[in-house]
Scaffold this active site. Structure first.
Site, PDB file in Angstrom:
ATOM      1  N   ASP A   1      69.255 -55.038  94.145  1.00 61.77           N
ATOM      2  CA  ASP A   1      69.734 -55.375  92.806  1.00 61.77           C
ATOM      3  C   ASP A   1      68.757 -54.759  91.802  1.00 61.77           C
ATOM      4  O   ASP A   1      67.691 -54.257  92.164  1.00 61.77           O
ATOM      5  CB  ASP A   1      69.870 -56.893  92.628  1.00 61.77           C
ATOM      6  CG  ASP A   1      70.851 -57.218  91.499  1.00 61.77           C
ATOM      7  OD1 ASP A   1      71.146 -56.318  90.688  1.00 61.77           O
ATOM      8  OD2 ASP A   1      71.324 -58.365  91.415  1.00 61.77           O
TER       9      ASP A   1
HETATM   10  C1  BGC Z   1      73.081 -57.912  88.562  1.00 59.88           C
HETATM   11  C2  BGC Z   1      74.038 -57.218  89.487  1.00 59.88           C
HETATM   12  C3  BGC Z   1      74.525 -55.943  88.864  1.00 59.88           C
HETATM   13  C4  BGC Z   1      73.337 -55.073  88.524  1.00 59.88           C
HETATM   14  C5  BGC Z   1      73.705 -53.735  87.925  1.00 59.88           C
HETATM   15  C6  BGC Z   1      72.002 -56.990  88.047  1.00 59.88           C
HETATM   16  O1  BGC Z   1      71.266 -57.589  87.038  1.00 59.88           O
HETATM   17  O2  BGC Z   1      72.498 -58.993  89.249  1.00 59.88           O
HETATM   18  O3  BGC Z   1      75.103 -58.076  89.798  1.00 59.88           O
HETATM   19  O4  BGC Z   1      75.399 -55.291  89.727  1.00 59.88           O
HETATM   20  O5  BGC Z   1      72.531 -55.769  87.590  1.00 59.88           O
HETATM   21  O6  BGC Z   1      74.195 -53.868  86.663  1.00 59.88           O
END
Ligand code: BGC
Length: 790
Positions: free
Chosen positions: A306
């Site tokens: 993530d």
């Molecule tokens: C979130 C994810 C997301 C990623 C990219 C993160 O902060 O937890 O769910 O896909 O950002 O935007």
């Protein structure tokens, strides 16, 4: 004194069977899991494809390999700090394999041309984005979509989103989020399918099939990223990014099944989560990322971290420096570093010094290249010219029909002298629409609106004025509370003085035959990532507004626009008609109006429990039993004050205000006595996983006067197991559409998957026991039968 049991005695004794039977169950269970060595995604395992991967890998320098494992956000930021790097340069050097948040043919093609023309090996970039519930056409938020209990419909949503994403240059979506969410305080519950692993797994399959179309190379499919692996939804106290801590049994029985279902459906990638699991950060957890995902589930795709999660391992304090934590993440099984800036800067030196074997890097690159080849990116790297941003009429029609299927009728009690308020009677002339969400286009898009644009949204006010013209009266009543009002929440200050606008709303209600109150949360600011709440009531002055309008004595219909179960105890007791509309997307206003006026008969059912009080959270129906159940057999309790010494609260009931599976219709459904195909089934038959061991059947009848769709639900209870089992678990469901007076016979097959549970050795097993069965229209189902596994 030790008692010796003679051999003959021993074989017939309880102890013999206690020793031997578990061995049999375990081996049966093992036989079951070893059956599943087939690769979940045949395309990624293809020989020709892998030969291309190996040929390319041979040509790559160490830096080029690591480049494939690096992802940056070259557009807007969806996390704490956006990187500030020259992406053109990076891509030209082959030092980034993927970009996120770059949208549209023009922007993506700009970078893709650099990758294809300037980088030494011409490896195409993979563009990822948070397409969560639609790209340009915004569908309801995932929690709403889940309330449809309709995996096929969800697959249709995913497919439309895939087509639009491809037109926007995106080949990889960070969806579906399949985290089981049982705590309404957690803001990301809105992105989930709710609290149940069985339903969550069925929906996870629907999402993956819809996005990937069983073939990544199709121009209308995108690769998924199933997130957030693992157990992110169980953040302690519902606080986002917090640790999770749970037994291996709970992990495997409750939290992992939807991820596993998604992998089995062919998911190309997974995203590791921010949380730790039992003290090990999920982004550096070899147990989940390698043991379970690779060894047990045979996953062939790749894992992306993530946002910044690799770098955040420093905050998790599992290593003294960036190099150490990056190594831990890589060796645990994270193949790509999203916005962490650590793989690109620390891995090469560690390979050169011998701390990381190069084969670890090779394996990560292999997994990433496989997905790129499977997507056909080497043949078709560029996006066609992006069409108009306006969603097509066909997509809008789909969004409207889908949204109508997600709206839950929570309550529709007859009002004295008036009858049931819904559907709104033809005789109603003037309608007062009141509330801060009645005309808020932006909120209808929900969290993660992707490329959805508020200017294309139909609000409830717009939809009702299309129908009612001058007979629609409108007053906002008060605000929702916006991001600027954070202090009000944090410091418990009173909300702004809305006395005047509440008074105006009351006067508006008095002029109408019925008042519709559109209340709820701010989609952006109160739901989604980093929006955990400790209070679940209607924010700001909305409760006051509701009570003031209700005090006029006018019939009141409450329409909730929320991303989580709201705490609406007063409304539950005093408002005759309540509808949960979630954040219903671009066509939300039309869809809500379709339901309110009875053109669509509501069929959605809650996939999360609505609490009576926030202190009940985490609240879910599939509770484990307790030695002192509050609604148990009181005669077996000690005589002196049994009600005191029970598992309960002294100030609130245990049960949900509106439970899992709950949702009403404009018609009534009645259930016959459920029957089982066999009253007894042999353990080997079930344990070997050879098809259904038995079926449960039930007749469902539409005993009302309009056509309707019922979500028929089957719940089981294992009454005697080596590990205690939930008091009820969903193990089957079916959407059944019935004309007035019509009956249908519904059958649910039950086999190993439905009957097994995770034992103390972390293995799925079936044991001899009696199962209780309930079939009905919610988790309160009462039509009961049972069967025995011998
Ligand atoms: C979130 C994810 C997301 C990623 C990219 C993160 O902060 O937890 O769910 O896909 O950002 O935007």
């Amino acid at each position: 004194m030790r008692i010796r049991i003679k051999p003959v005695q021993f074989y017939s004794s309880v102890r013999f069977w206690a020793v031997v039977l578990p061995l049999f169950w375990v081996s049966a269970a093992l036989a079951q899991s070893s059956d599943s060595t087939a690769v979940p995604n045949a395309q990624l395992a293809g020989k020709a494809l892998n030969a291309r991967v190996e040929a390319l890998l041979k040509q790559m320098t160490l830096e080029e390999k690591i480049g494939q494992m690096v992802q940056y956000s070259a557009g807007f930021a969806t996390g704490p700090v956006g990187s500030k790097i020259s992406y053109d340069e990076l891509v030209a050097k082959g030092a980034a394999g993927s970009l996120l948040n770059v949208i549209g043919a023009e922007q993506t093609n700009h970078f893709q041309h650099i990758a294809m023309e300037k980088s030494r090996l011409h490896i195409p970039l993979l563009f990822g984005d948070d397409v969560i519930h639609g790209d340009r056409t915004t569908f309801p938020v995932p929690l709403g979509l889940a309330a449809s209990w309709d995996p096929k419909m969800v697959a249709g949503v995913a497919h439309t989103a895939a087509i639009e994403a491809r037109a926007d240059g995106i080949q990889w979506v960070f969806s579906p989020m399949v985290d089981i969410a049982r705590d309404a305080r957690w803001g990301r519950i809105v992105e989930s399918s709710g609290e149940d692993p069985y339903l969550g797994s069925a929906l996870a399959r629907g999402w993956v099939e819809g996005y990937q179309q069983g073939d990544l190379s199709k121009p209308d499919s995108v690769a998924v990223s199933v997130k957030h692996f693992a157990a992110y939804g169980a953040a302690i106290a519902g606080r986002d990014y917090n640790a999770t801590d749970m037994s291996d049994i709970t992990l495997r029985q409750v939290y992992l099944p939807p991820y596993h279902a998604a992998v089995d459906a062919g998911a190309a990638t997974l995203m590791s989560s921010f949380n730790s699991i039992n003290g090990v950060p999920a982004t550096a957890d070899p147990y989940t990322l390698t043991q379970i995902l690779r060894k047990e589930w045979h996953f062939d795709g790749f894992v992306v971290s993530d946002w910044g999660a690799v770098a955040e391992l420093l905050n998790h304090s599992i290593g003294p420096d960036g190099a150490t934590v990056a190594r831990k993440a890589l060796e645990a099984g994270v193949d790509m570093d999203m916005e962490g800036d650590l793989y690109g800067t620390t891995i090469a030196a560690q390979v050169r010094s011998g701390q990381i074997p190069e084969k670890v890097v090779d394996e990560a690159v292999r997994r990433i290249l496989r997905v790129k080849f499977a997507l056909g990116l080497f043949e078709h790297p560029y996006a066609p010219v992006t069409p108009s941003s306006e969603p097509s009429a066909a997509n809008r029609a789909q969004a409207r029909a889908v949204a109508a299927e997600t709206i839950v009728l929570l309550k529709n009690d007859p009002m004295e002298g008036v009858g049931a308020l819904l559907p709104i009677a033809k005789s109603v002339r003037a309608v007062a629409l009141i509330g801060p969400l009645a005309d808020s286009a932006q909120d209808m898009l929900g969290s993660w609106g992707a490329q959805g644009d508020a200017k294309f949204v139909i609000s409830l006010r717009q939809a009702l004025s299309e129908r009612l013209g001058d007979h629609l009266l409108y007053a906002p009543g008060c605000g929702v509370l916006s991001g600027e009002d954070e202090k009000i929440l944090l410091e418990g200050k009173p909300a702004p003085d809305d006395a005047a606008s509440i008074a105006e709303a009351v006067e508006t209600a008095k002029k109408a035959d019925v008042a519709i109150l559109a209340l709820g949360e701010s989609a952006d600011w109160m739901t989604g990532e980093a929006t955990s709440r400790t209070r679940l009531g209607l924010p700001g002055n909305q409760e006051q507004l509701l009570e003031a309008v209700a005090a006029t004595g006018k019939p009141v219909i409450l329409v909730l626009f929320t991303g989580r179960p709201a705490e609406i105890k007063w409304a539950g007791a005093h408002i005759p008609a309540i509808v949960e509309a979630w954040f219903p997307g671009m066509e939300g206003g039309h869809a809500v109006a379709d339901v309110l006026f009875g053109e669509v008969n509501p069929s959605a059912k809650l996939t999360v429990s609505f609490p009576r009080a926030v202190g009940q959270e985490p609240l879910y129906y599939a509770q484990l039993p307790t030695g002192r159940p509050a609604h148990g057999d009181l005669s077996r309790m000690p005589a002196n004050g049994p009600e005191k010494y029970m598992s309960r609260y002294i100030d609130e009931e245990n049960s949900a205000l509106f439970p899992f599976g709950w949702g009403l219709s404009y018609t009534r459904f009645s259930y016959g006595q459920p029957t089982v195909s066999k009253a007894e089934v042999g353990l080997p038959e079930v344990a070997a996983g050879r098809g259904p061991g038995l079926t449960v059947g039930v007749d469902v009848r539409n005993s009302g006067s309009v056509a309707g769709t019922e979500v028929v639900q089957l719940y089981l209870r294992n009454t005697s197991a080596s590990v205690e089992q939930p008091v009820r678990e969903l193990k089957g469901f079916a959407r059944v559409t019935l004309a007035p007076g019509e009956s249908k016979h519904v059958e649910f097959p039950l086999g190993f998957d439905e009957l097994s549970f995770i034992n103390v050795e972390s293995k799925p097993v079936v044991e001899p026991t009696t199962y209780k069965v309930w079939v009905g229209g919610s988790s309160l189902a009462t039509a009961e039968t049972s069967f025995i596994v011998k």
